[in-house]
Design a protein around this motif. Sequence first.
Motif, PDB file in Angstrom:
ATOM      1  N   GLY A   1       0.968  -1.160  -0.098  1.00 16.72           N
ATOM      2  CA  GLY A   1      -0.016   0.064   0.036  1.00 16.72           C
ATOM      3  C   GLY A   1       0.727   1.351   0.035  1.00 16.72           C
ATOM      4  O   GLY A   1       2.056   1.324   0.042  1.00 16.72           O
ATOM      5  N   VAL A   2       0.215   2.359  -0.062  1.00 16.56           N
ATOM      6  CA  VAL A   2       0.833   3.610  -0.586  1.00 16.56           C
ATOM      7  C   VAL A   2       0.156   4.848   0.442  1.00 16.56           C
ATOM      8  O   VAL A   2      -0.972   4.760   0.492  1.00 16.56           O
ATOM      9  CB  VAL A   2       0.737   3.937  -1.822  1.00 16.56           C
ATOM     10  CG1 VAL A   2       1.606   5.438  -2.166  1.00 16.56           C
ATOM     11  CG2 VAL A   2       1.517   3.071  -2.525  1.00 16.56           C
TER      12      VAL A   2
ATOM     13  N   HIS B   1       4.703   9.175 -10.049  1.00 20.62           N
ATOM     14  CA  HIS B   1       5.193   8.456  -9.074  1.00 20.62           C
ATOM     15  C   HIS B   1       5.221   6.953  -9.324  1.00 20.62           C
ATOM     16  O   HIS B   1       4.246   6.659  -9.612  1.00 20.62           O
ATOM     17  CB  HIS B   1       4.779   8.596  -7.607  1.00 20.62           C
ATOM     18  CG  HIS B   1       5.759   8.466  -6.567  1.00 20.62           C
ATOM     19  ND1 HIS B   1       5.612   7.150  -6.179  1.00 20.62           N
ATOM     20  CD2 HIS B   1       6.292   9.162  -5.824  1.00 20.62           C
ATOM     21  CE1 HIS B   1       6.588   7.176  -5.070  1.00 20.62           C
ATOM     22  NE2 HIS B   1       7.030   8.411  -5.135  1.00 20.62           N
ATOM     23  N   PRO B   2       6.347   6.335  -9.259  1.00 18.59           N
ATOM     24  CA  PRO B   2       6.344   4.874  -9.443  1.00 18.59           C
ATOM     25  C   PRO B   2       5.323   4.024  -8.594  1.00 18.59           C
ATOM     26  O   PRO B   2       4.674   2.990  -9.011  1.00 18.59           O
ATOM     27  CB  PRO B   2       7.761   4.420  -9.369  1.00 18.59           C
ATOM     28  CG  PRO B   2       8.345   5.521  -8.641  1.00 18.59           C
ATOM     29  CD  PRO B   2       7.781   6.637  -9.036  1.00 18.59           C
ATOM     30  N   TYR B   3       4.955   4.730  -7.479  1.00 19.99           N
ATOM     31  CA  TYR B   3       4.344   3.862  -6.471  1.00 19.99           C
ATOM     32  C   TYR B   3       2.962   3.690  -7.042  1.00 19.99           C
ATOM     33  O   TYR B   3       1.955   2.851  -6.512  1.00 19.99           O
ATOM     34  CB  TYR B   3       4.445   4.485  -4.921  1.00 19.99           C
ATOM     35  CG  TYR B   3       5.281   4.256  -4.435  1.00 19.99           C
ATOM     36  CD1 TYR B   3       6.694   3.301  -4.742  1.00 19.99           C
ATOM     37  CD2 TYR B   3       5.507   4.911  -2.992  1.00 19.99           C
ATOM     38  CE1 TYR B   3       7.748   3.365  -3.968  1.00 19.99           C
ATOM     39  CE2 TYR B   3       6.640   4.624  -2.156  1.00 19.99           C
ATOM     40  CZ  TYR B   3       7.623   3.718  -2.724  1.00 19.99           C
ATOM     41  OH  TYR B   3       8.792   3.712  -1.940  1.00 19.99           O
TER      42      TYR B   3
ATOM     43  N   ASP C   1       0.099   0.650  -9.788  1.00 21.63           N
ATOM     44  CA  ASP C   1      -0.742  -0.377  -9.562  1.00 21.63           C
ATOM     45  C   ASP C   1      -2.067   0.327  -9.471  1.00 21.63           C
ATOM     46  O   ASP C   1      -3.195  -0.502  -9.235  1.00 21.63           O
ATOM     47  CB  ASP C   1      -0.245  -0.764  -8.315  1.00 21.63           C
ATOM     48  CG  ASP C   1       0.620  -1.940  -8.414  1.00 21.63           C
ATOM     49  OD1 ASP C   1       1.211  -2.154  -9.421  1.00 21.63           O
ATOM     50  OD2 ASP C   1       1.368  -2.183  -7.426  1.00 21.63           O
ATOM     51  N   TYR C   2      -2.381   1.610  -9.655  1.00 23.30           N
ATOM     52  CA  TYR C   2      -3.556   2.183  -9.194  1.00 23.30           C
ATOM     53  C   TYR C   2      -3.914   3.170 -10.317  1.00 23.30           C
ATOM     54  O   TYR C   2      -4.032   4.396 -10.401  1.00 23.30           O
ATOM     55  CB  TYR C   2      -3.379   3.202  -7.952  1.00 23.30           C
ATOM     56  CG  TYR C   2      -2.955   2.420  -6.783  1.00 23.30           C
ATOM     57  CD1 TYR C   2      -3.704   1.714  -6.060  1.00 23.30           C
ATOM     58  CD2 TYR C   2      -1.566   2.545  -6.316  1.00 23.30           C
ATOM     59  CE1 TYR C   2      -3.431   1.128  -4.863  1.00 23.30           C
ATOM     60  CE2 TYR C   2      -1.262   1.753  -5.178  1.00 23.30           C
ATOM     61  CZ  TYR C   2      -2.068   1.147  -4.498  1.00 23.30           C
ATOM     62  OH  TYR C   2      -1.452   0.369  -3.151  1.00 23.30           O
TER      63      TYR C   2
ATOM     64  N   PRO D   1      -2.600  -2.421  -0.646  1.00 27.91           N
ATOM     65  CA  PRO D   1      -2.005  -2.794  -1.816  1.00 27.91           C
ATOM     66  C   PRO D   1      -3.355  -3.431  -2.831  1.00 27.91           C
ATOM     67  O   PRO D   1      -4.451  -3.850  -2.183  1.00 27.91           O
ATOM     68  CB  PRO D   1      -1.363  -4.126  -1.367  1.00 27.91           C
ATOM     69  CG  PRO D   1      -1.831  -4.141   0.033  1.00 27.91           C
ATOM     70  CD  PRO D   1      -2.425  -3.054   0.650  1.00 27.91           C
ATOM     71  N   VAL D   2      -3.049  -3.572  -3.990  1.00 30.22           N
ATOM     72  CA  VAL D   2      -3.992  -3.940  -4.921  1.00 30.22           C
ATOM     73  C   VAL D   2      -4.019  -5.633  -5.007  1.00 30.22           C
ATOM     74  O   VAL D   2      -5.103  -6.246  -5.439  1.00 30.22           O
ATOM     75  CB  VAL D   2      -3.841  -3.293  -6.255  1.00 30.22           C
ATOM     76  CG1 VAL D   2      -4.401  -1.858  -6.155  1.00 30.22           C
ATOM     77  CG2 VAL D   2      -2.587  -3.524  -6.845  1.00 30.22           C
TER      78      VAL D   2
END
Lengths: 204, 329
Positions: free
Chosen positions: B68-69, B83-85, B88-89, B216-217
């Motif tokens: 998660g972020v 942003h690379p984080y 997933d979103y 997290p996904v």
Amino acid sequence: MTKSNEYTDSSRATVNRRSFLKGSGAVAAATALHSPAVEAEPQAAANVVSGATTITLNVNGGDHKVTVEPRTTLLEALRSQLELTGAKPVSSDGSSGASTVLVDGKPVMASTTLAMAVTGKNIETVESLGGEDTDAVPRAFVKHDAQQCGFCTPGFVVAVRALLNKNPDATESQIRQGLNGNICRCGTYNNIIKAALDVVKGGV
Amino acid sequence: MKNFEYAAPCSENEVLQLLSDQSGQTELLAGGTDLVGLMKKMIVTPDRVVNIMEVPTLKNIEAVDGGGVAIGATVTLDEILAHPYLEDYPAITDAILGINSMQLQSQGTLGGEILQRPRCWFYRNGQELLDTGQISGGDNRFHAIFGNNGRSKFVQSSRIAPALCVLAAEARVIGPSDSDIQMIPLLDLFRTPRQEGQREHTLLPNQLVTHLVLPPVNGGLNATYEVRQGAGPEFPLASAAVSLELDNQQRVHQARVVLGQVAPTPWSSAAAADALMGQPLDAQAAETAGLAAVEEATPLSHNGYKVQLAQVAVKRAILRAAGLETGGL
């Protein structure tokens, strides 16, 4: 989940979910996520400003003192105190893009930015692109006749500069997309796109 | 603009100390793209403006242990895009790309975007936010088609909130006192005002959203689709965000569908999510879910057209999440 290495150095250590929620514990404290419980700052009340106040704005590479109220926008300070009338007041809510200036290199609307909020930041207006060594973007606007009444032009020039600083090889569709925040009521978009593409190709 | 006091504190604690417990007396300033325009029109008239852009703890994007972020409230939209984080979103990045203005993306912040005031054109022209006849009897083409049976007929304007809702994001909220910290699921952050003066969110006047925390996904799919009149920067007429998880037979075993621009809050559609459950992820399932999403729509006198747009938004958000998006309506 795999994360990019550049963001996993110690200053960006991961934060434990529980400590993040509770705001206590070494993990949270080690990151920038200060919790109230471990807040290192003393109770020093932040400076509350009211009425006319003299502040320093760094505009086009030089420090300038201006006297502003909290409600004074950056656009008003630039136009009425620093005689930098390039950025234009068109929409009061920033929807025209005519007041676009660069703050720390990013395009923002001076009309929706308070002057006091940008002290200590690097402000660049359209005037910084003129002078003896005129930037390629305004030269391309002249070459391609990319203005009609001209009122939107300074905002477009700054927006094109910001776009090409970030993406010097921008394609036509990227330029069209990037300029969506600027409006020209005369409808001279085609020549603006031509001018921007000419800068990309190094034609000016 | 009415004059006001101004402060730019450097810590979350100082922000709390500067906020009034009376609604409307103090306003938080982040990017300013919404608040400054509202203050110029005297629609919002605070006695004090607290600029939170100098608080360093609100400016980071960080990985959360266990996946998660956490995104700080004053992270700008262009920083999120880059942003690379956030890879997933896509539901979030789809929504930010839709905002379609370099200036709004580099000036606007995540916290400000989700807590922007309604774009209702009656409200923005100095009339009341809640209906006193001006909306039900006037030009309500952009107003709500769900949740509009009370006096709230405006639509929640955030472009990113539906995505955050389907991703089960939580807002980290502090205040009123230094030791008050809570995590609020994003759907619970929004409410439908029932009387004039109530805000569109459940926060107290002296609370602060510090971060939006995304779980997290875990291999799930997500996407946002906006139906807009053109490619320009105007607000969408309807939007939808979806998040989906598939079992090992490639059938949907978890689904969330939240519509935007159709109700006074982000509008969660359990009917659309139920329609997807157990189905293979194909055009037929997307079509059925779109129809289910709008079955109970209650359009006003001039916005019946939004029902089909909402249906299409749901269908195409599902197709986009599945990687099946095709052209046309």
